[in-house]
Design an enzyme around this catalytic site. Structure first.
Site, PDB file in Angstrom:
ATOM      1  N   GLY A  93     -49.764  74.782  42.448  1.00 59.48           N
ATOM      2  CA  GLY A  93     -51.062  74.842  43.132  1.00 59.48           C
ATOM      3  C   GLY A  93     -52.215  74.359  42.275  1.00 59.48           C
ATOM      4  N   ALA A  94     -51.930  73.519  41.290  1.00 58.99           N
ATOM      5  CA  ALA A  94     -52.983  73.079  40.372  1.00 58.99           C
ATOM      6  C   ALA A  94     -53.230  71.574  40.476  1.00 58.99           C
ATOM      7  CB  ALA A  94     -52.609  73.459  38.939  1.00 58.99           C
ATOM      8  N   GLY A  95     -52.627  70.931  41.482  1.00 55.56           N
ATOM      9  CA  GLY A  95     -52.847  69.490  41.672  1.00 55.56           C
ATOM     10  C   GLY A  95     -52.001  68.617  40.756  1.00 55.56           C
ATOM     11  N   SER A  98     -46.499  69.852  41.612  1.00 55.06           N
ATOM     12  CA  SER A  98     -45.360  70.746  41.400  1.00 55.06           C
ATOM     13  C   SER A  98     -44.438  70.792  42.621  1.00 55.06           C
ATOM     14  CB  SER A  98     -45.893  72.127  41.008  1.00 55.06           C
ATOM     15  OG  SER A  98     -45.270  73.139  41.699  1.00 55.06           O
ATOM     16  N   SER A  99     -44.999  70.850  43.831  1.00 55.70           N
ATOM     17  CA  SER A  99     -44.131  70.927  45.015  1.00 55.70           C
ATOM     18  C   SER A  99     -43.338  69.627  45.187  1.00 55.70           C
ATOM     19  CB  SER A  99     -44.927  71.253  46.276  1.00 55.70           C
ATOM     20  OG  SER A  99     -45.905  70.275  46.516  1.00 55.70           O
ATOM     21  N   ASP A 142     -47.454  61.739  44.952  1.00 57.03           N
ATOM     22  CA  ASP A 142     -46.753  62.752  44.159  1.00 57.03           C
ATOM     23  C   ASP A 142     -45.242  62.545  44.174  1.00 57.03           C
ATOM     24  OD1 ASP A 142     -49.320  63.694  44.164  1.00 57.03           O
ATOM     25  OD2 ASP A 142     -48.785  65.785  44.519  1.00 57.03           O
TER      26      ASP A 142
HETATM   27  O1  PMV Z   1     -54.613  67.774  44.239  1.00 58.35           O
HETATM   28  P1  PMV Z   1     -53.551  66.796  44.552  1.00 58.35           P
HETATM   29  O2  PMV Z   1     -52.700  66.381  43.417  1.00 58.35           O
HETATM   30  O3  PMV Z   1     -52.760  67.160  45.801  1.00 58.35           O
HETATM   31  O4  PMV Z   1     -54.279  65.420  44.895  1.00 58.35           O
HETATM   32  C1  PMV Z   1     -55.061  65.228  46.000  1.00 58.35           C
HETATM   33  C2  PMV Z   1     -55.462  63.805  46.003  1.00 58.35           C
HETATM   34  C3  PMV Z   1     -56.432  63.435  47.104  1.00 58.35           C
HETATM   35  O5  PMV Z   1     -56.729  62.075  46.913  1.00 58.35           O
HETATM   36  C4  PMV Z   1     -57.695  64.250  47.048  1.00 58.35           C
HETATM   37  C5  PMV Z   1     -55.797  63.640  48.477  1.00 58.35           C
HETATM   38  C6  PMV Z   1     -54.695  62.688  48.830  1.00 58.35           C
HETATM   39  O6  PMV Z   1     -53.959  63.040  49.773  1.00 58.35           O
HETATM   40  O7  PMV Z   1     -54.562  61.607  48.254  1.00 58.35           O
END
Ligand code: PMV
Length: 306
Positions: A93-95, A98-99, A142
């Site tokens: 949940g930190a961007g 991880s998922s 991701d």
């Molecule tokens: O926080 P994360 O790693 O899920 O990244 C979000 C990235 C955004 O550009 C804000 C949204 C997206 O779907 O690309």
């Protein structure tokens, strides 16, 4: 069924998050924090997840349950008598993806153990489908980086040389909803379309310039552009005082550049630093009340052993 294990890395955005939602290029890099999945056989029917409190039904884990469902569809047969053991060094949940890493490692491990015969492109695509199913919407970044490793310009998936220096991730320990932040930017854009388009055009320039500097190995200049990208993310309203505090502390301790990575509103910053400066940058982040991870770029994505 052979005993199989797989691992897949997380990722950071060096440039272009949020703008990538509106078709601008983003530059992302896989990092050596990994999720690991072990596939074991069990006499129990169905698929279970082994934890410290004993095996639990997979239905408690939406990403894993969806991955199994898509694999079952793919091989047109139920998957049963399987236990998954998951471990991860990627904060959730930190961007940091991880998922996606857990999902890709699970698909990779199961596909190998059950002889489904998926190639890497299939695994990345299925991982993306899992994230879209569970989250309602997702970006392919991701799962792509978890599968292939390395650094990429997204969404066109052009492979670049990862930065040859240290990477320090600073975690504010506050989670934030990507969905809510994307909606916030959309709302700002609806009120000030020209202004926000201009900011996103500038972010696109940062990604393109970033690509050039990365290829040329000009890491100090690359760091400067990351600082600019941080300021533009603040301009979009996704910054927080904690993120600013961590980024300032990292720069003062010698980071070449520091910026929000991912959606913002909490979550993490990413810093580039000369290898020998990474401990002091990490310590500065900790003194600024963040959690710090010294990592390297992950050149390799999904690894399956079995
Ligand atoms: O926080 P994360 O790693 O899920 O990244 C979000 C990235 C955004 O550009 C804000 C949204 C997206 O779907 O690309």
């Amino acid at each position: 069924m052979s005993m199989t294990q797989a691992s897949a890395p997380g990722k950071v955005y060096l440039f272009g998050e949020h703008a990538v939602v509106y078709g601008r290029p983003a530059l992302a890099c896989a990092i050596e924090l990994r999720a690991r999945v072990k596939v074991l056989s069990t006499r129990r029917e169905g698929v279970h997840v082994g934890g410290s409190r004993g095996p639990e039904s997979i239905h408690k884990y939406p990403y894993l349950a969806t991955a199994v469902r898509l694999l079952e569809q793919r091989c047109a047969a139920p998957i049963s008598g399987v236990k998954l053991k998951i471990t991860s060094s990627i904060p959730a949940g930190a961007g940091l993806g991880s998922s996606a890493a857990v999902t890709v490692a699970t698909i990779g491990a199961l596909s190998h153990a059950l002889d489904v015969g998926l190639g890497e492109e299939d695994i990345a695509r299925m991982g993306y489908e899992v994230e879209r199913n569970v989250q309602g919407s997702a970006s392919p970044t991701d799962t792509y980086l978890s599968t292939f490793g390395g650094a990429y310009i997204m969404p066109e998936a052009r492979r670049l040389t990862p930065p040859r220096c240290g990477i320090v991730v600073g975690d504010t320990k506050r989670s934030a909803s990507t969905k809510a932040l994307v909606a916030m930017v959309r709302e700002l854009k609806s009120h000030h379309p020209e202004l926000v388009e201009d900011i996103m055009d500038a972010m696109a320039t940062l990604s393109r310039e970033g690509e050039r500097l990365l290829e040329a190995g000009e890491l100090s200049e690359l760091g400067r552009l990351m600082n600019i990208n941080h300021a533009l993310l603040n301009a979009l309203g996704v910054g927080t005082p904690e993120l600013d505090r961590l980024a300032s502390a990292a720069r003062a301790a010698g980071a070449l550049g520091a910026k929000i990575t991912g959606a913002g509103g909490g979550g993490c910053i990413v810093c580039l630093a000369d290898e020998e400066d990474t401990p002091q940058v990490a310590n500065a982040i900790r003194r600024a009340r963040g959690r710090a991870y010294i990592v390297r770029p992950a050149e390799v994505g999904l690894v399956v052993e079995g």
